[in-house]
Scaffold this active site. Sequence first.
Site, PDB file in Angstrom:
ATOM      1  N   ASP A 198      33.926  51.736  20.962  1.00 49.37           N
ATOM      2  CA  ASP A 198      34.067  52.695  22.073  1.00 49.37           C
ATOM      3  C   ASP A 198      34.751  53.993  21.647  1.00 49.37           C
ATOM      4  OD1 ASP A 198      36.415  51.005  21.877  1.00 49.37           O
ATOM      5  OD2 ASP A 198      37.130  51.904  23.735  1.00 49.37           O
ATOM      6  N   ASP A 228      25.394  33.504  -6.465  1.00 46.10           N
ATOM      7  CA  ASP A 228      25.412  32.851  -5.151  1.00 46.10           C
ATOM      8  C   ASP A 228      26.761  33.022  -4.447  1.00 46.10           C
ATOM      9  OD1 ASP A 228      26.572  31.210  -7.116  1.00 46.10           O
ATOM     10  OD2 ASP A 228      25.483  29.383  -6.541  1.00 46.10           O
ATOM     11  N   HIS A 273      43.761  49.223  23.556  1.00 45.29           N
ATOM     12  CA  HIS A 273      43.174  48.166  22.724  1.00 45.29           C
ATOM     13  C   HIS A 273      42.963  48.692  21.305  1.00 45.29           C
ATOM     14  CE1 HIS A 273      39.633  50.402  24.113  1.00 45.29           C
ATOM     15  NE2 HIS A 273      38.962  49.900  23.093  1.00 45.29           N
ATOM     16  N   HIS A 274      42.796  47.796  20.371  1.00 44.07           N
ATOM     17  CA  HIS A 274      42.716  48.113  18.938  1.00 44.07           C
ATOM     18  C   HIS A 274      43.988  48.807  18.432  1.00 44.07           C
ATOM     19  CE1 HIS A 274      38.648  46.976  19.497  1.00 44.07           C
ATOM     20  NE2 HIS A 274      38.069  48.144  19.525  1.00 44.07           N
ATOM     21  N   GLY A 278      36.434  45.227  -8.523  1.00 44.11           N
ATOM     22  CA  GLY A 278      35.931  43.853  -8.620  1.00 44.11           C
ATOM     23  C   GLY A 278      35.982  43.033  -7.349  1.00 44.11           C
ATOM     24  N   GLU A 287      32.008  46.439   8.939  1.00 46.81           N
ATOM     25  CA  GLU A 287      32.512  47.675   8.331  1.00 46.81           C
ATOM     26  C   GLU A 287      32.810  47.512   6.845  1.00 46.81           C
ATOM     27  OE1 GLU A 287      33.495  46.379  11.167  1.00 46.81           O
ATOM     28  OE2 GLU A 287      33.439  47.925  12.731  1.00 46.81           O
ATOM     29  N   GLU A 314      34.594  32.078 -12.633  1.00 45.01           N
ATOM     30  CA  GLU A 314      35.946  31.569 -12.426  1.00 45.01           C
ATOM     31  C   GLU A 314      36.173  30.287 -13.235  1.00 45.01           C
ATOM     32  OE1 GLU A 314      37.258  34.064 -11.423  1.00 45.01           O
ATOM     33  OE2 GLU A 314      37.743  34.024  -9.291  1.00 45.01           O
ATOM     34  N   ASN A 349      23.951  29.010  -9.200  1.00 48.46           N
ATOM     35  CA  ASN A 349      24.531  28.023 -10.114  1.00 48.46           C
ATOM     36  C   ASN A 349      25.589  27.177  -9.398  1.00 48.46           C
ATOM     37  OD1 ASN A 349      26.512  29.896  -9.889  1.00 48.46           O
ATOM     38  ND2 ASN A 349      26.324  30.688 -11.983  1.00 48.46           N
ATOM     39  N   GLY A 398      28.102  27.810  -7.536  1.00 46.48           N
ATOM     40  CA  GLY A 398      29.504  28.189  -7.343  1.00 46.48           C
ATOM     41  C   GLY A 398      29.916  29.352  -8.200  1.00 46.48           C
TER      42      GLY A 398
HETATM   43  C1  LIG Z   1      36.883  39.654  -2.589  1.00 44.71           C
HETATM   44  C2  LIG Z   1      37.074  38.787  -3.802  1.00 44.71           C
HETATM   45  N1  LIG Z   1      37.414  37.504  -3.654  1.00 44.71           N
HETATM   46  C3  LIG Z   1      37.566  36.713  -4.741  1.00 44.71           C
HETATM   47  C4  LIG Z   1      37.362  37.209  -5.996  1.00 44.71           C
HETATM   48  C5  LIG Z   1      37.506  36.318  -7.220  1.00 44.71           C
HETATM   49  N2  LIG Z   1      36.189  36.131  -7.866  1.00 44.71           N
HETATM   50  C6  LIG Z   1      35.779  36.910  -8.881  1.00 44.71           C
HETATM   51  S1  LIG Z   1      34.300  36.475  -9.489  1.00 44.71           S
HETATM   52  C7  LIG Z   1      34.191  35.179  -8.424  1.00 44.71           C
HETATM   53  C8  LIG Z   1      33.032  34.235  -8.477  1.00 44.71           C
HETATM   54  C9  LIG Z   1      31.674  34.851  -8.441  1.00 44.71           C
HETATM   55  O1  LIG Z   1      30.751  33.811  -8.340  1.00 44.71           O
HETATM   56  P1  LIG Z   1      29.212  34.082  -8.361  1.00 44.71           P
HETATM   57  O2  LIG Z   1      28.917  35.307  -7.629  1.00 44.71           O
HETATM   58  O3  LIG Z   1      28.499  32.863  -7.920  1.00 44.71           O
HETATM   59  O4  LIG Z   1      28.943  34.406  -9.894  1.00 44.71           O
HETATM   60  P2  LIG Z   1      28.611  33.416 -11.097  1.00 44.71           P
HETATM   61  O5  LIG Z   1      28.617  32.013 -10.578  1.00 44.71           O
HETATM   62  O6  LIG Z   1      27.256  33.843 -11.583  1.00 44.71           O
HETATM   63  O7  LIG Z   1      29.662  33.650 -12.132  1.00 44.71           O
HETATM   64  C10 LIG Z   1      35.309  35.112  -7.586  1.00 44.71           C
HETATM   65  C11 LIG Z   1      35.512  34.099  -6.546  1.00 44.71           C
HETATM   66  C12 LIG Z   1      37.035  38.566  -6.096  1.00 44.71           C
HETATM   67  N3  LIG Z   1      36.859  39.170  -7.265  1.00 44.71           N
HETATM   68  N4  LIG Z   1      36.862  39.320  -4.989  1.00 44.71           N
HETATM   69 MG   LIG Z   2      27.533  31.397  -8.922  1.00 41.06          MG
END
Ligand SMILES: Cc1ncc(C[n+]2csc(CCOP(=O)(O)OP(=O)(O)O)c2C)c(N)n1
Ligand SMILES: [Mg+2]
Length: 573
Positions: A34, A441, A120-121, A414, A57, A474, A468, A470
């Site tokens: 708004d 993913d 609000h906000h 990042g 956003e 990491e 993959n 996950g």
């Molecule tokens: C906002 C945010 N949250 C958490 C992280 C920590 N982080 C960096 S890379 C990553 C995993 C990425 O996984 P994916 O996109 O599946 O890549 P891949 O499995 O191919 O390495 C995470 C959780 C981050 N960099 N930014």
């Molecule tokens: Mg992955």
Amino acid sequence: MGAGTESMTMNVGEFLLRRIREAGVQHAFGVPGDYNLELLQQNEDSGTLTWIGTCNELNASYAADGYGRLNGLAALITTNAVGALSAINGVAGSYSEHVPVICICGSIPLRSIERRLGMHHTMADGDYNQFIRAFEQVTTARTRLTPQNAATEIDRLILTAWREKLPVYLELPSDVAYLDIEVPVDPLVLEEPPSDPERLRSCVTAIADRLSGAKSPAILVDLDADRFGAAVEVMGLCEKMQMPVAAVATAKAAIDETFPYYVGLYNGQASQPQAREAIETSDCLLSIGYRPIDLTSGSFTDSLPADPIHARGHSVDIGDDNYQAVTLREVLRGVIDAVPQVTNRATRPHVPAQATGNHAADGSAKLTQAAYWQAIQGYIRAGDVLVAEDGTSYGAFGLDLPPNCTFVSEAIWGSIGYTVGSLLGTLAAAPDRRHLLFVGDGSFQLTAQELSTILRHDYKPVIFLINNGGYTIERCYLGKTSHFNDVATWAYADLPKLFHPGTTARSFVVKTVDDLQKALSAPNDTLIFIESIMDPYDAPQGVISGGNSGADLDYGPRGPQHRGNMLLRRTAQ
Ligand SMILES: Cc1ncc(C[n+]2csc(CCOP(=O)(O)OP(=O)(O)O)c2C)c(N)n1
Ligand SMILES: [Mg+2]
């Protein structure tokens, strides 16, 4: 008023939109609320900017960042606090990586501030400045527009963003947008203030003397070479002096990778060999905006020669001398004119990594990271825009790019999920180019909804998603088999038809090299979504070693990474 300073009557909102358009911005990203509806209505009535509404956003801030990288300036429109704070992570990324974004926050009316009304906000505590203060941390200039200051403040903020290559934040109180003010008739002109003539002369002479007297001069570029539009000058100087140039990862493709004097990515011990040799053995290194950070300096194994020249957007350091009021392009143009043409220096251009690699795979075997990147190497063509997410998708840094490619990554800030929003922005900024997204993913799950906006606007990128199971990158730091690095299984390739019923998008689920090749042969007349299934413990070697040394840096000698099988380690080759 004198010539050139003629004024006209215009309301604040229309003047703001007009100035943004005059500054070369044709689109705005954001979400209505708004407190900004009146501005969005003015925009719709006047047709000044193309509005691209996003699902949230945060994604709008990523889109504005991607747009700003290609277009040189971007606009983001949010509503008070709830919208602005949702965007703040993306804006901080723009600040970290020097992307000029004009953040406009439709805010609570001046009437409510004067009468101290609870709105609000807000925090409902009588403080109306919290969000300007929050943005102090992530922008280079801020203002709250009033009818009295709007005509000058709008120009000041737009110019500041563009000159400093950093985001700015404007609050537009919702009862101000329709008020008439006197504004200049002349369009806004984006220009740098000219350099101080004496400082420029002295600086050019000092750099030219040092480069001319050197046996092995070299240039190292960071992202400011791109942001300040100095790549052409850098290449011109290299040609004149027959000297090598390397880039850090944050500046990948800022210098055409097929340029004969380009020697590759510099990343400390993880550099491409010619780049490491050219930079570390140089007897006169000219660095353009170099900012060593863990991920782009090979975990601080960078070793620049003594006493480099540090050139930045608006200043230069040479030994004990510091030159202010000099602009990067003027400095480089002056140096090109001042140095002699060199004709007899031996050059050792960059050897494309893929040309020496050998990942010949059985086409029906399970898809590996090595085979994946080799196949993608063959897919890249001149002029592509590549957007690469954090994760094993950083394998894209290893691609050798043909001419006129643009490489977008958020390697310093990042924030995962960045690339999906950013892709929307790069598509809007350069709709005639082919855009390739490389995303994992885990990252995709943060911002996946923006695929719907990409489909809604009928953009036709190619989306390469690595499934993959996950967070593989990491696993290279910690938790190789830990459940916290797993993500839910989605039917990723089904999302185009879910997000845009009736879509013509082509989806592929790829398990082998043969599957991938088939997907890669699809024509680019619609969106292509390629979901590649890969092993959770497979990653490019650079990602593995980066993660392993990152673990040592992050957790120290007493950290858990020293226990058995805690992280995905580099295999012996
Ligand atoms: C906002 C945010 N949250 C958490 C992280 C920590 N982080 C960096 S890379 C990553 C995993 C990425 O996984 P994916 O996109 O599946 O890549 P891949 O499995 O191919 O390495 C995470 C959780 C981050 N960099 N930014
Ligand atoms: Mg992955």
